[in-house]
Write an enzyme that holds these catalytic residues in place. Sequence first.
Site, PDB file in Angstrom:
ATOM      1  N   LEU A 176       0.702  -1.417   0.085  1.00 44.65           N
ATOM      2  CA  LEU A 176       0.316   0.508   0.203  1.00 44.65           C
ATOM      3  C   LEU A 176       0.622   0.874   0.283  1.00 44.65           C
ATOM      4  O   LEU A 176       0.608   2.370  -0.363  1.00 44.65           O
ATOM      5  CB  LEU A 176      -0.983  -0.008   1.248  1.00 44.65           C
ATOM      6  N   GLY A 177       1.767   0.877   0.723  1.00 41.92           N
ATOM      7  CA  GLY A 177       2.949   2.178   0.495  1.00 41.92           C
ATOM      8  C   GLY A 177       3.994   2.759   1.162  1.00 41.92           C
ATOM      9  O   GLY A 177       4.488   1.358   2.318  1.00 41.92           O
ATOM     10  N   LYS A 212       1.524  -2.507   8.804  1.00 43.41           N
ATOM     11  CA  LYS A 212       2.145  -1.683   9.022  1.00 43.41           C
ATOM     12  C   LYS A 212       3.718  -2.348   9.418  1.00 43.41           C
ATOM     13  O   LYS A 212       3.564  -3.005  10.646  1.00 43.41           O
ATOM     14  CB  LYS A 212       2.018  -0.296   9.711  1.00 43.41           C
ATOM     15  N   ASP A 265       1.091  14.248  16.902  1.00 37.59           N
ATOM     16  CA  ASP A 265       1.294  14.216  15.104  1.00 37.59           C
ATOM     17  C   ASP A 265       0.386  14.540  14.320  1.00 37.59           C
ATOM     18  O   ASP A 265      -0.222  13.535  13.298  1.00 37.59           O
ATOM     19  CB  ASP A 265       2.262  13.017  14.848  1.00 37.59           C
TER      20      ASP A 265
END
Length: 635
Positions: free
Chosen positions: A16-17, A39, A136
């Site tokens: 995905l990235g 992730k 963040d």
Amino acid sequence: MDTVETLGKYEIKRTLGRGAMGVVYEGWDPSIQRHVAIKTVPLTDVDDPETQEQIARFRREAQAAGRLTHENIVPVYDYGETANVAYIVMEYVEGPTLDSLMKNQERFGLPEILRIMKDLLAGLEFSHERGVVHRDIKPANLMLTSNDRAKSRVKIADFGIARIESSSMTQAGTMIGTPTYMSPEQFMAETVDSRTDIYSSGVLLYQLLTGERPYEGGLSAIMHKVLHTEPLWPSQLSVTSPPALDAVVKKAMAKRPNERFATAAAFSEALIAAASASAAVVSPPPEDATIIESRRPVAGPVAQPVSVPVATPPKRSMTPILAGVVVVLLAGAGGAFFLLRPSADVPRPTPSPTVTTPAPIPAPAPAPVAKPEPVPPATVAPVPVVPRNEAVAPAAKPAVSPAMISDMFAQITATQRCAFIGGSVGNNSEAVLTGIAGPGARDDIRQTIASHAVPGTMQWNVANADTVFCPALTLLQSIAPPFGSADPVLALTLADNRTTLHDGDHIRPRLTMPNFVGYLRVDYIAHDGTVQHLYPQVADSSGAVADKVHEFVPGQKVSLGDPSAGQPGWEVAPPFGTDMIIAVASSRPLFTRPRSTNVETAATYLRDLDAAVHAVRDGGGTLVGNALLVDALAK
């Protein structure tokens, strides 16, 4: 990792990235038959301290998000490690990130903005009640649940740098976050609480309303602006932003945490109330609506140092008496290296009884700081403002005053890299730009003017400089007054207002201190990347030449480089070329110890000077600088 088909019990479908830490995959959980996002971070070089910190943050993300179950937070399902990678398994969100929409120049009507902010603040309220501060918040960490924006919800992702109240890992002393969205306390590396997320959410609201972030630039420039200046508020930048929302943004972005909304819920309530009270509520802008931007920078360079009377210079002897000299140098353009050698043809100046009260002499004719490049003025036609919406009574088109145009140029010049540009706007709406800039700055500024529909004309009186001077120009711009400002300036010229010197000529800077009590540094940066410290100087091998750190009075005039007993002065010598003199005046000394040598590399010195400037500014001190190009030529 691209060839891996499984990770633990999870099947890998596609990538995905990729990010700085690792890779995100679309996966499949065969146990409960659902899509997941996985992730990962590599576990290579686990003994490296930086790698250990990344892994610690990764585990903390799983811990922080794992304790939060809310419709506006991306849930974490699992955490695991193999011999090669650590991974977090989370919900697979089908929609895009808010960041991707913004980068595609997608427009957001007020109803959609309110929906996005309501979802974000609801997720933050839930997180804060459970002791988790995200730290963040930014568009890249906000996921939309669907590609159909009208039906999608917002979910907060990436708790990688979250602070958990019971954690001891992220206390004061570490500056962490994304600069554009960081709160003042994050920049100061102080311990943060939930109000830092309130600030970042205020920045996001500002961006949604205007299409622009409130502060732009490099890390040091953004930090200075966040700590010391206020941006123009949304309704001043965009005709589609209701003025009633300005107060909400201001409160959310207050520099002091105790002046912000106490909770995310209070922020949400105030936002909804302000939008409801606005006459322009929930009406999306017409497709041809024009946004006019005019952002105020923290600081901008002095457009043109003031030419001032030159006082009789103090005598320079073996006992340093350059005290009382206040210098701001804007020198560049003489590729000369310095030779300290006596000159019999230059008479010695008459010593002054005291340095702080020199006898004035008639002022020389003023001269511009930089040699203007002959460029025809660039005319930019004003762009009309389109009424917001037919359903709402259209507001009268605001008159664009010279002051407003000046604010626009202030923002444009302040965000330029490798440029030290200032100037003013006349009553005829003509902007006159002066200063020094690196390659491409003129074209960048003209393109920005055209894209932002800045009215009036522009006169370009800016000298060109090589890229070797970019670090110095960027540093000076960060401490200079804004474009058009009447803030304190440090005047800098050479004796007789010269900008061209030949082999054997003396380099004699003339300065006038700004209107505050302060200290001075003056340096000559050669085109070969070396720096000669003009003031203060370190004692040479014989101990004959040294300067004590001296405090100067406001407006004091300073003469440097005049030959005298024990100090023959600085002379132009090969290699020839274009060099630059820089000067910085500060309310506190920049360095507590003298430099180890009078000549060093520009890279080393400017790095240390930048750190010293930040230290003075962060301590509440005042600074201002200037620069001058000098052409050093053979006879």
